[in-house]
Design a protein around this motif. Sequence first.
Motif, PDB file in Angstrom:
ATOM      1  N   UNK A  50      -3.478   0.681   4.935  1.00 16.84           N
ATOM      2  CA  UNK A  50      -4.709   1.192   4.170  1.00 16.84           C
ATOM      3  C   UNK A  50      -4.214   1.689   2.834  1.00 16.84           C
ATOM      4  N   UNK A  51      -3.574   0.512   1.974  1.00 19.29           N
ATOM      5  CA  UNK A  51      -2.944   0.916   0.738  1.00 19.29           C
ATOM      6  C   UNK A  51      -4.071   0.665  -0.359  1.00 19.29           C
ATOM      7  N   UNK A  52      -4.117   1.889  -1.092  1.00 19.95           N
ATOM      8  CA  UNK A  52      -5.028   1.855  -2.285  1.00 19.95           C
ATOM      9  C   UNK A  52      -4.114   1.778  -3.640  1.00 19.95           C
ATOM     10  N   UNK A  53      -4.813   1.558  -4.694  1.00 16.00           N
ATOM     11  CA  UNK A  53      -4.133   1.613  -6.098  1.00 16.00           C
ATOM     12  C   UNK A  53      -5.201   2.095  -6.948  1.00 16.00           C
ATOM     13  N   UNK A  54      -4.586   2.907  -7.988  1.00 16.75           N
ATOM     14  CA  UNK A  54      -5.367   3.540  -8.840  1.00 16.75           C
ATOM     15  C   UNK A  54      -4.532   3.255 -10.409  1.00 16.75           C
ATOM     16  N   UNK A  85      -0.599   3.496  -9.423  1.00 15.32           N
ATOM     17  CA  UNK A  85      -0.201   4.423  -8.339  1.00 15.32           C
ATOM     18  C   UNK A  85      -0.685   3.622  -7.036  1.00 15.32           C
ATOM     19  N   UNK A  86       0.177   3.157  -6.288  1.00 14.01           N
ATOM     20  CA  UNK A  86      -0.246   2.677  -5.037  1.00 14.01           C
ATOM     21  C   UNK A  86       0.184   3.961  -3.994  1.00 14.01           C
ATOM     22  N   UNK A  87      -0.950   3.934  -3.062  1.00 10.27           N
ATOM     23  CA  UNK A  87      -1.015   5.260  -2.067  1.00 10.27           C
ATOM     24  C   UNK A  87      -1.305   4.589  -0.679  1.00 10.27           C
ATOM     25  N   UNK A  88      -0.369   4.704   0.257  1.00 13.70           N
ATOM     26  CA  UNK A  88      -0.713   4.492   1.599  1.00 13.70           C
ATOM     27  C   UNK A  88      -1.574   5.723   2.275  1.00 13.70           C
TER      28      UNK A  88
END
Length: 155
Positions: A50-54, A85-88
């Motif tokens: 579940x990697x999101x990006x902003x 900013x990639x976030x798991x």
Amino acid sequence: MKLICIGRNYAEHAKELKNEIPDKPVIFMKPETAVIRAGYHFYIPDFSNDVHHEIELVLKICKNGKNIQAKFADAYFEEIGIGIDFTARDLQAECKAKGLPWERAKAFDGSAPVGMFLKKESIGYPGDITFSLKKNGVMVQTGNTADLLFDFNRI
């Protein structure tokens, strides 16, 4: 080099993630190995589903300082760039539930692509700076510095 990051700095985004709106900046770090420079690729890490990006604005600090008053802060950065900013998110939720730091979810190698920097005056600073992210030609995020909870000088 190090990246000092400010989390939950947009009220709407904090609400979207069901986080409380902070009364002081939420700070986390990313190491130099998180930075991806032009010409390199981002790979989804195999430890997250579940990697999101902003999209984020990135200030390049140009001189050392400590406990800088907001009225003098402008002198400590000259350039502004765009980064992602990639976030798991699955790991972040796990860390938050246990009261642990977010670094496992935020500071992995390649989690911070950074574009080129421009002189802050050339992009209309200190006025409102609008920025956006398109994914495959489709707008997926827009932001404006007017919506920051903690502006550049306060941070």
